[in-house]
Motif scaffolding. Structure first.
Motif, PDB file in Angstrom:
ATOM      1  N   ILE A 199       0.834  -1.204   0.000  1.00 10.10           N
ATOM      2  CA  ILE A 199       0.000   0.000   0.000  1.00 10.10           C
ATOM      3  C   ILE A 199       0.868   1.254   0.000  1.00 10.10           C
ATOM      4  N   THR A 200       2.074   1.156   0.545  1.00  9.75           N
ATOM      5  CA  THR A 200       3.007   2.283   0.472  1.00  9.75           C
ATOM      6  C   THR A 200       3.408   2.547  -0.981  1.00  9.75           C
ATOM      7  N   MET A 201       3.668   1.478  -1.729  1.00  4.17           N
ATOM      8  CA  MET A 201       3.993   1.632  -3.145  1.00  4.17           C
ATOM      9  C   MET A 201       2.830   2.254  -3.906  1.00  4.17           C
ATOM     10  N   ALA A 202       1.598   1.825  -3.595  1.00  4.14           N
ATOM     11  CA  ALA A 202       0.423   2.392  -4.253  1.00  4.14           C
ATOM     12  C   ALA A 202       0.294   3.883  -3.939  1.00  4.14           C
ATOM     13  N   THR A 203       0.573   4.241  -2.691  1.00  8.64           N
ATOM     14  CA  THR A 203       0.510   5.653  -2.303  1.00  8.64           C
ATOM     15  C   THR A 203       1.582   6.465  -3.025  1.00  8.64           C
ATOM     16  N   ALA A 204       2.757   5.864  -3.188  1.00  7.68           N
ATOM     17  CA  ALA A 204       3.834   6.544  -3.910  1.00  7.68           C
ATOM     18  C   ALA A 204       3.449   6.768  -5.368  1.00  7.68           C
ATOM     19  N   VAL A 205       2.817   5.762  -5.989  1.00  4.29           N
ATOM     20  CA  VAL A 205       2.352   5.903  -7.371  1.00  4.29           C
ATOM     21  C   VAL A 205       1.319   7.021  -7.456  1.00  4.29           C
ATOM     22  N   TRP A 206       0.361   7.040  -6.528  1.00  6.37           N
ATOM     23  CA  TRP A 206      -0.656   8.097  -6.472  1.00  6.37           C
ATOM     24  C   TRP A 206       0.034   9.462  -6.405  1.00  6.37           C
ATOM     25  N   THR A 207       1.025   9.593  -5.518  1.00  9.38           N
ATOM     26  CA  THR A 207       1.701  10.873  -5.322  1.00  9.38           C
ATOM     27  C   THR A 207       2.447  11.310  -6.579  1.00  9.38           C
ATOM     28  N   LEU A 208       3.164  10.387  -7.203  1.00  8.50           N
ATOM     29  CA  LEU A 208       3.918  10.723  -8.408  1.00  8.50           C
ATOM     30  C   LEU A 208       2.989  11.153  -9.544  1.00  8.50           C
ATOM     31  N   LEU A 209       1.917  10.419  -9.742  1.00  4.41           N
ATOM     32  CA  LEU A 209       0.973  10.777 -10.805  1.00  4.41           C
ATOM     33  C   LEU A 209       0.292  12.107 -10.508  1.00  4.41           C
ATOM     34  N   ALA A 210      -0.052  12.320  -9.233  1.00  5.52           N
ATOM     35  CA  ALA A 210      -0.689  13.585  -8.858  1.00  5.52           C
ATOM     36  C   ALA A 210       0.257  14.759  -9.088  1.00  5.52           C
ATOM     37  N   GLY A 211       1.529  14.580  -8.734  1.00  9.09           N
ATOM     38  CA  GLY A 211       2.498  15.652  -8.936  1.00  9.09           C
ATOM     39  C   GLY A 211       2.742  15.952 -10.399  1.00  9.09           C
ATOM     40  N   PHE A 212       2.914  14.892 -11.193  1.00 10.37           N
ATOM     41  CA  PHE A 212       3.147  15.090 -12.623  1.00 10.37           C
ATOM     42  C   PHE A 212       1.900  15.679 -13.286  1.00 10.37           C
ATOM     43  N   GLY A 213       0.725  15.186 -12.872  1.00  8.52           N
ATOM     44  CA  GLY A 213      -0.520  15.727 -13.421  1.00  8.52           C
ATOM     45  C   GLY A 213      -0.698  17.197 -13.097  1.00  8.52           C
ATOM     46  N   LEU A 214      -0.316  17.584 -11.879  1.00  9.68           N
ATOM     47  CA  LEU A 214      -0.409  18.997 -11.503  1.00  9.68           C
ATOM     48  C   LEU A 214       0.495  19.839 -12.389  1.00  9.68           C
ATOM     49  N   GLY A 215       1.695  19.335 -12.677  1.00  7.48           N
ATOM     50  CA  GLY A 215       2.594  20.056 -13.584  1.00  7.48           C
ATOM     51  C   GLY A 215       1.988  20.204 -14.969  1.00  7.48           C
ATOM     52  N   GLN A 216       1.388  19.131 -15.482  1.00  8.88           N
ATOM     53  CA  GLN A 216       0.718  19.204 -16.788  1.00  8.88           C
ATOM     54  C   GLN A 216      -0.385  20.254 -16.778  1.00  8.88           C
ATOM     55  N   LEU A 217      -1.173  20.246 -15.723  1.00  6.86           N
ATOM     56  CA  LEU A 217      -2.293  21.183 -15.644  1.00  6.86           C
ATOM     57  C   LEU A 217      -1.815  22.623 -15.547  1.00  6.86           C
ATOM     58  N   LEU A 218      -0.797  22.862 -14.719  1.00  4.66           N
ATOM     59  CA  LEU A 218      -0.275  24.227 -14.578  1.00  4.66           C
ATOM     60  C   LEU A 218       0.253  24.754 -15.910  1.00  4.66           C
ATOM     61  N   ALA A 219       0.924  23.892 -16.665  1.00  2.00           N
ATOM     62  CA  ALA A 219       1.437  24.310 -17.971  1.00  2.00           C
ATOM     63  C   ALA A 219       0.288  24.661 -18.911  1.00  2.00           C
ATOM     64  N   ALA A 220      -0.757  23.840 -18.901  1.00  2.00           N
ATOM     65  CA  ALA A 220      -1.908  24.097 -19.775  1.00  2.00           C
ATOM     66  C   ALA A 220      -2.643  25.362 -19.356  1.00  2.00           C
ATOM     67  N   VAL A 221      -2.790  25.560 -18.056  1.00  2.00           N
ATOM     68  CA  VAL A 221      -3.475  26.762 -17.557  1.00  2.00           C
ATOM     69  C   VAL A 221      -2.692  28.007 -17.945  1.00  2.00           C
TER      70      VAL A 221
END
Length: 229
Positions: A199-221
């Protein structure tokens, strides 16, 4: 009107108007099939006079059950995964009920968004109870919340549509929660201590995707709002 079924094309057009112009007819086959299921389920519930708010509340309650069930020995993570799946179905169907019954409201949109954030918080609490580090869980939740907050503020600032479909969107978070709990359950059957690492690995995956997704969104905005002047 309630009881008057929109055909799929009319429903897809109305759904796209409420979701930043994203046309479900152009989605990937799996996503399109999921949305068609929600469309038919929404029609049935509409005929039964079930309101969109009732479905939203039911979905939130299902989410709140996830941390309560996830800590059960042996079958807890599996039950948690089941309730995540049921809650995600409710999250899709409440909007379908609103569209099919012509009950889409701004207040309902707010309720749905609040329920989504609270539901994801409940899933992350379940991750923490199973064994994920608190700091990592907080990072996953904070980045996901910031993703939605940035989009909402950008729309308020004049951005049309959703800006960009990122790797940190809610369907991805649902998938990570579902798969993470299932894998935690499976590894826990082999060795109870393995569940925490999984579950720690799953949380790490969630965090990495959330961080990268936020970067994508900020660039688009940034690009969208600069182009808009």
């Amino acid at each position: 009107m309630v009881g008057t079924q929109l055909n799929w094309d009319d429903y897809a057009t109305a759904w796209a108007r409420l979701h930043g112009g994203f046309d479900p007819r152009a989605a990937a086959p799996v996503v399109r099939a999921w949305l068609r299921f929600a469309y038919h389920a929404g029609y049935v519930l509409g005929r039964l006079r079930v309101t969109p708010t009732a479905v939203t509340v039911a979905g939130a309650l299902l989410c709140f059950c996830v941390p309560l069930l996830a800590v059960r020995p042996q079958d807890g993570p599996f039950l948690g995964a089941l309730f995540v799946l049921l809650a995600s179905v409710a999250d899709s169907v409440d909007g379908a009920v609103a569209v099919v019954t012509n009950r889409t409201t701004r207040l309902g949109y707010v309720y749905d968004s609040v329920a989504d954030r609270l539901g994801e918080a409940a899933w992350l609490v379940a991750f923490w109870l199973i064994g994920a580090p608190g700091a990592l869980v907080a990072a996953a939740g904070g980045l996901s919340w910031l993703h939605e907050y940035v989009r909402a503020r950008a729309v308020a600032a004049g951005m049309r549509g959703i800006g960009a479909v990122t790797v940190g969107e809610r369907p991805i978070r649902v998938s990570v929660a579902l798969v993470g709990l299932l894998l935690a359950g499976l590894t826990g059957l082999i060795e109870p201590d393995l569940a925490a690492g999984t579950i720690t690995m799953a949380t790490a995956v969630w965090t990495l995707l959330a961080g990268f997704g936020l970067g994508q969104l900020l660039a688009a905005v940034r690009r969208t709002l600069i182009d808009a002047g």
